[in-house]
Design an enzyme around this catalytic site. Structure first.
Site, PDB file in Angstrom:
ATOM      1  N   GLU A  23       0.114  -0.838   5.919  1.00 48.44           N
ATOM      2  CA  GLU A  23       1.190  -0.218   6.701  1.00 48.44           C
ATOM      3  C   GLU A  23       0.969   1.274   6.849  1.00 48.44           C
ATOM      4  O   GLU A  23       1.165   1.837   7.915  1.00 48.44           O
ATOM      5  CB  GLU A  23       2.548  -0.486   6.042  1.00 48.44           C
ATOM      6  CG  GLU A  23       3.738  -0.260   6.974  1.00 48.44           C
ATOM      7  CD  GLU A  23       4.195   1.183   7.087  1.00 48.44           C
ATOM      8  OE1 GLU A  23       4.926   1.492   8.039  1.00 48.44           O
ATOM      9  OE2 GLU A  23       3.813   2.024   6.237  1.00 48.44           O
ATOM     10  N   ASP A  32       0.849  -1.200   0.000  1.00 48.78           N
ATOM     11  CA  ASP A  32       0.000   0.000   0.000  1.00 48.78           C
ATOM     12  C   ASP A  32       0.880   1.243   0.000  1.00 48.78           C
ATOM     13  O   ASP A  32       2.061   1.187   0.342  1.00 48.78           O
ATOM     14  CB  ASP A  32      -0.958   0.015   1.206  1.00 48.78           C
ATOM     15  CG  ASP A  32      -0.240   0.126   2.550  1.00 48.78           C
ATOM     16  OD1 ASP A  32       0.815  -0.520   2.721  1.00 48.78           O
ATOM     17  OD2 ASP A  32      -0.731   0.859   3.436  1.00 48.78           O
TER      18      ASP A  32
HETATM   19  N1  BES Z   1       8.705   3.332   5.374  1.00 47.86           N
HETATM   20  C1  BES Z   1       8.117   4.232   6.286  1.00 47.86           C
HETATM   21  C2  BES Z   1       8.912   4.400   7.565  1.00 47.86           C
HETATM   22  C3  BES Z   1      10.307   4.970   7.401  1.00 47.86           C
HETATM   23  C4  BES Z   1      10.587   5.922   6.453  1.00 47.86           C
HETATM   24  C5  BES Z   1      11.291   4.530   8.233  1.00 47.86           C
HETATM   25  C6  BES Z   1      11.874   6.412   6.320  1.00 47.86           C
HETATM   26  C7  BES Z   1      12.562   5.040   8.116  1.00 47.86           C
HETATM   27  C8  BES Z   1      12.859   5.978   7.151  1.00 47.86           C
HETATM   28  C9  BES Z   1       6.700   3.755   6.614  1.00 47.86           C
HETATM   29  O1  BES Z   1       5.996   3.406   5.446  1.00 47.86           O
HETATM   30  C10 BES Z   1       5.936   4.886   7.234  1.00 47.86           C
HETATM   31  O2  BES Z   1       5.641   5.820   6.557  1.00 47.86           O
HETATM   32  N2  BES Z   1       5.602   4.773   8.518  1.00 47.86           N
HETATM   33  C11 BES Z   1       4.792   5.754   9.166  1.00 47.86           C
HETATM   34  C12 BES Z   1       4.147   5.217  10.387  1.00 47.86           C
HETATM   35  C13 BES Z   1       2.930   4.376  10.139  1.00 47.86           C
HETATM   36  C14 BES Z   1       2.368   3.892  11.453  1.00 47.86           C
HETATM   37  C15 BES Z   1       1.882   5.079   9.336  1.00 47.86           C
HETATM   38  C16 BES Z   1       5.627   6.934   9.581  1.00 47.86           C
HETATM   39  O3  BES Z   1       6.824   6.792   9.921  1.00 47.86           O
HETATM   40  O4  BES Z   1       5.080   8.027   9.561  1.00 47.86           O
HETATM   41 MN    MN Z   2       7.099   2.200   4.223  1.00 49.20          MN
HETATM   42 MN    MN Z   3       5.325   5.303   4.470  1.00 45.17          MN
END
Ligand code: BES
Ligand code: MN
Ligand code: MN
Length: 456
Positions: free
Chosen positions: A152, A88
């Site tokens: 995610e 996603d």
């Molecule tokens: N891939 C990201 C997280 C990420 C980005 C980790 C860059 C390290 C470096 C992930 O898809 C994401 O966006 N996570 C969200 C949290 C989630 C609970 C919606 C975030 O970090 O905002």
């Molecule tokens: Mn991600």
């Molecule tokens: Mn992300």
């Protein structure tokens, strides 16, 4: 493993075209108008895993979007790698800020531009193609299980249940995830820490309807003014967060540990220039890199209320809203911080308004060890393909499932990210370097090889 380069060279164009096809599917999990597309992306992954040679490939339904599972068990004596990723993507809004449509990928100056190019379709797909390559060359070094989810970006609400209900199926020795960034192909790095998250929405209500801002203004509390004051008071003049107890559980790093993390190169001028800002901001006493890695933070992600249409409308609004996130560090707890926020926010509200705090998703912070064989295998793999030993770094991003893998499956995760901070994930014009994509595909088989060797 000279086969890798031969096979990769031969199939490069197809690998890329398959990724482009996946990027054309607008699998935005947050917006239900893309519901069919999210399911289509799951089908696409299933088909490609099967074609690559995975067994037991299935689409596992959940109360939300499905999880795609597949495996290849070649020898029970070998270690098992669980590959996690997500199909996603974030919403592409605002569309008008994209130079080309977000779901019509284009390649410019060696980069793929599309929503999800880096986060996480491009990075997740590296694993599918590396697997195909290892299968074709008969060089699969470990048993492998794939678990690719579709929620995610909206907090993985159904993944926890799936993991807990399928502990046997998901049994593994290590989880391997490419969903983070690296400093650069010429400065390889491995993420060893992720922040936790506490995300909530606040609603401030004043009068029971929108009022004339002249007739009532001054006498009646304006929810937007009040919300702004309340938010402003959440940080002090040192950019320290003022919520009582907020820092109680924060793991303060030793000077030694801070020095170690400061080894990762950081060019402040280039950073500012890239973002178009004249100065940085941040909690006093810490460096910019520390702000985004080892210090907890609080940010308003959105704020609205009142009249925002064309021209002017004189109105004292009835309600004001904001979405607020707090990024957490070891050993803060997401639930505890949410409660501290709620209590504090209710306590600081003046009697002229009522406030409602609604928690959204959360997640726990993680640090992964650098003295494990899995880390050594990842480090050697990057060194093999990038020519330099990677440095460990901590990221400000969150992948809540990583803490859950530790808790529910008792396994650690390797964050083998090939994105760059400049890839603009979650922003308009998201991109992913072709070199990063192909280097990722090349590096993954080395991880399997070294991990199997070091596990003996
Ligand atoms: N891939 C990201 C997280 C990420 C980005 C980790 C860059 C390290 C470096 C992930 O898809 C994401 O966006 N996570 C969200 C949290 C989630 C609970 C919606 C975030 O970090 O905002
Ligand atoms: Mn991600
Ligand atoms: Mn992300």
């Amino acid at each position: 493993m000279e086969h890798i380069n031969t096979y990769l060279e031969k199939h490069k164009d197809r690998f890329l075209n398959e990724l482009l096809e996946l990027l054309r599917i607008p699998s935005v999990s947050a917006d239900s108008s893309f519901r069919d597309d999210v399911f289509e992306a799951a089908d696409y992954i299933k088909e490609k895993l099967e074609a690559a040679g995975a067994d037991q490939v299935e689409i596992c339904p959940t109360d939300g979007y499905p999880i795609v599972y597949g495996e290849k068990i070649i020898d029970p004596a070998l270690p098992t790698v669980l590959v996690y990723g997500h199909y996603d993507v974030q919403p592409a809004d605002p569309y008008e800020l994209w130079d080309s449509p977000p779901f019509e990928p284009v390649i410019k100056q060696g980069k793929i531009y599309a929503r999800g190019a880096c986060d996480d379709k491009g990075q997740m797909y590296m694993h599918v193609k590396a697997f195909e390559m290892m299968m074709a060359n008969e060089e699969l070094g470990c048993n492998v299980k794939f678990m690719i989810e579709g929620e995610e970006e909206v907090g993985s609400a159904n993944l926890g249940t799936f993991v807990r209900n399928n502990q046997d199926k998901l049994k593994c020795d290590i989880v391997l995830v490419s969903d983070t960034s690296m400093l650069g192909l010429d400065t390889p790095s491995i993420t060893v820490g992720l922040k936790g998250l506490s995300y909530l929405e606040v609603e401030v209500t004043g009068p029971n309807r929108d009022l004339h801002s002249g007739v009532y203004g001054g006498a009646v509390g304006n929810p937007i003014n009040i919300l702004c004051n309340m938010i402003a008071s959440l940080t002090d003049e040192n950019n320290h967060i003022t919520i009582p107890g907020f820092y109680d559980d924060v793991n303060e790093l030793s000077d030694e540990e801070r020095k170690e993390l400061a080894r990762a190169p950081f060019d402040e001028d280039a950073y500012k220039a890239h973002l178009g800002v004249d100065a940085l901001h941040g909690e006093h006493g810490y460096t910019p890199m520390e702000h985004t890695s080892i210090r907890p933070t609080l940010d308003v992600n959105g704020i609205w209320g009142g009249y925002i249409g064309e021209g002017a409308k004189t109105v004292l609004p009835s309600k004001a809203h904001a979405k607020i996130s707090m990024r957490l560090v070891p050993h803060q707890s997401s639930d505890k911080i949410t409660e501290l926020f709620r209590n504090h926010f209710e306590a600081i509200a003046p009697p002229s308004v009522k406030v409602k705090v609604t928690p959204h998703h959360g997640g726990e912070p993680v640090v992964t060890p650098t003295d494990s064989i899995a880390y050594q295998a990842a480090s050697k793999a990057m060194e093999a393909t990038l020519g330099k030993k990677p440095v460990p770094t901590r990221s400000g991003g969150s992948i809540p499932i990583v803490a859950l893998f530790e808790e529910a499956l008792g396994v650690k995760t390797i964050l083998l990210g090939f994105g760059l901070d400049s890839d603009a994930i979650h922003s308009p014009n998201e991109s992913f370097g072709l070199d990063n994509f192909f280097k990722g595909i090349e590096t993954i088989p080395y991880f399997y090889k070294y991990y199997a060797e070091l596990s003996k």
